[in-house]
Design an enzyme around this catalytic site. Structure first.
Site, PDB file in Angstrom:
ATOM      1  CG  HIS A 130      23.618 -34.896 -11.556  1.00 52.33           C
ATOM      2  ND1 HIS A 130      23.582 -35.759 -12.644  1.00 52.33           N
ATOM      3  CD2 HIS A 130      24.288 -35.552 -10.574  1.00 52.33           C
ATOM      4  CE1 HIS A 130      24.197 -36.889 -12.307  1.00 52.33           C
ATOM      5  NE2 HIS A 130      24.639 -36.780 -11.077  1.00 52.33           N
ATOM      6  CG  ASP A 167      30.070 -38.569 -11.547  1.00 57.79           C
ATOM      7  OD1 ASP A 167      29.109 -39.368 -11.531  1.00 57.79           O
ATOM      8  OD2 ASP A 167      30.411 -37.905 -10.551  1.00 57.79           O
ATOM      9  CG  HIS A 169      25.763 -41.090 -10.868  1.00 58.56           C
ATOM     10  ND1 HIS A 169      26.728 -41.034  -9.880  1.00 58.56           N
ATOM     11  CD2 HIS A 169      24.868 -42.032 -10.476  1.00 58.56           C
ATOM     12  CE1 HIS A 169      26.419 -41.893  -8.923  1.00 58.56           C
ATOM     13  NE2 HIS A 169      25.308 -42.524  -9.267  1.00 58.56           N
ATOM     14  CG  ASP A 250      30.695 -41.356  -8.928  1.00 59.38           C
ATOM     15  OD1 ASP A 250      31.385 -41.190  -9.960  1.00 59.38           O
ATOM     16  OD2 ASP A 250      29.695 -40.668  -8.675  1.00 59.38           O
TER      17      ASP A 250
END
Length: 312
Positions: A130, A167, A169, A250
């Site tokens: 991120h 991931d 996200h 995740d």
């Protein structure tokens, strides 16, 4: 069966985020316990070096790093982001943890190009995908995979790097860093809508960005099909010389921060498919970086499946 080298460091366990924070040291402890229990795979452990500023600066300017490190408190926690996402925190031990996490990818890159190991895993925290060029975001300060990609390109005869991100996200930071760079392919499969709110299919960069947003509740079967069709087929066409993985766990059905329904063994299938492309185009060269994953049992099981895939 390929040997795997694991880069980690005790400093990555000293990064504190406060009680109840999902990105906690127990995540890394769980993963290391699982890796050490894998007696059917030959695993070599090595301490992550401190990243040098000159290597990080290929992605993040020194002024950005200085600003982060000047905020580190003598005691307690300091939030770096503004609301509503003030959950990226600094503690007194953050500097070494951040630089060791980044240094793992640099050490892994050197080992990869020396020919000693084809498969390497960076068991690190804080995560990285991120982190944008000059923006802390989503528990991330330095984009570890992006720094490794630039290191490989600058120090070795590597032109095309693929970064595959599974991931749950979207890796907004990795996309932002390479958005106009056709030498780096970025492919991400992620739940959408979900934090950070980026990653629509229309975000294509210069033809090097491939996003596969998926709905809440997506099944294993659909996830794997979409991953193959929208990510891996494009990586195959790109013919990378090295593959980097932003390995978040995740999308597992147990994870508390998302709503995708992967089982632990699905991470073997994901990894196996990536390794097949690596064997075809880049002499099997893969470096995997720990990103997210917030249920300890899911992490433990999924990392074992990931390693079984990497060892092929």
């Amino acid at each position: 069966m390929e040997n795997i080298r694991v880069y980690s460091h005790s400093a990555c366990l000293s990064k504190e985020n406060g009680e109840g924070h999902p990105e906690r040291k127990e995540r890394l402890q769980s993963i290391m316990d699982s890796i050490q229990s894998l007696d059917t795979i030959n695993i070599d452990f090595k301490e992550a070096p401190l990243a040098k500023y000159k290597d990080v600066n290929r992605v993040h300017p020194q002024s950005y790093l200085d600003e982060i490190f000047e905020m580190i408190p003598d005691d307690g926690l300091v939030g770096v982001e503004k609301e509503p996402y003030a959950d990226t925190l600094l503690c007194q031990n953050s500097k070494e943890a951040i630089l060791r996490a980044c240094g793992a990818g640099i050490g892994a890159s050197i080992d990869l190009m020396s020919g000693n190991f084809k498969r390497l895993f960076c068991a690190i925290r804080p995560p990285g995908h991120h982190a944008e060029t000059t923006r802390v975001n989503g528990f991330c300060f330095i984009n570890n995979a992006a720094v490794a990609a630039r290191y490989l390109q600058s120090q070795f005869d590597i032109n095309r790097v693929a970064i595959i991100d599974f991931d749950v996200h979207h890796g907004n930071g990795t996309q932002e860093i390479f958005y106009n760079d056709e030498s780096v392919l970025y492919g991400s499969i992620h739940q959408y809508p979900l934090f950070p709110g980026t990653g629509m299919e229309s975000e294509k960069g210069v033809g090097n960005i491939f996003n596969a947003p998926i709905d809440s509740g997506t099944t294993s079967e659909d996830f794997l099909k979409i991953f193959n069709e929208k990510i891996l087929k494009n990586v195959d066409k790109f013919k990378p010389e090295v593959i980097l993985i932003s390995a978040g766990f995740d999308a597992h059905k147990r994870d508390p921060l998302a709503a995708i329904n992967l089982d632990s063994e699905d991470y073997f299938l994901l990894t196996q498919a990536i390794v097949e492309i690596a064997d075809r185009h880049c002499s099997g060269r893969v470096i995997s970086f720990l990103e997210g994953g917030y249920d300890l049992l899911a992490l433990s099981e999924s990392i074992e499946a990931h390693f079984k895939g990497l060892s092929l």
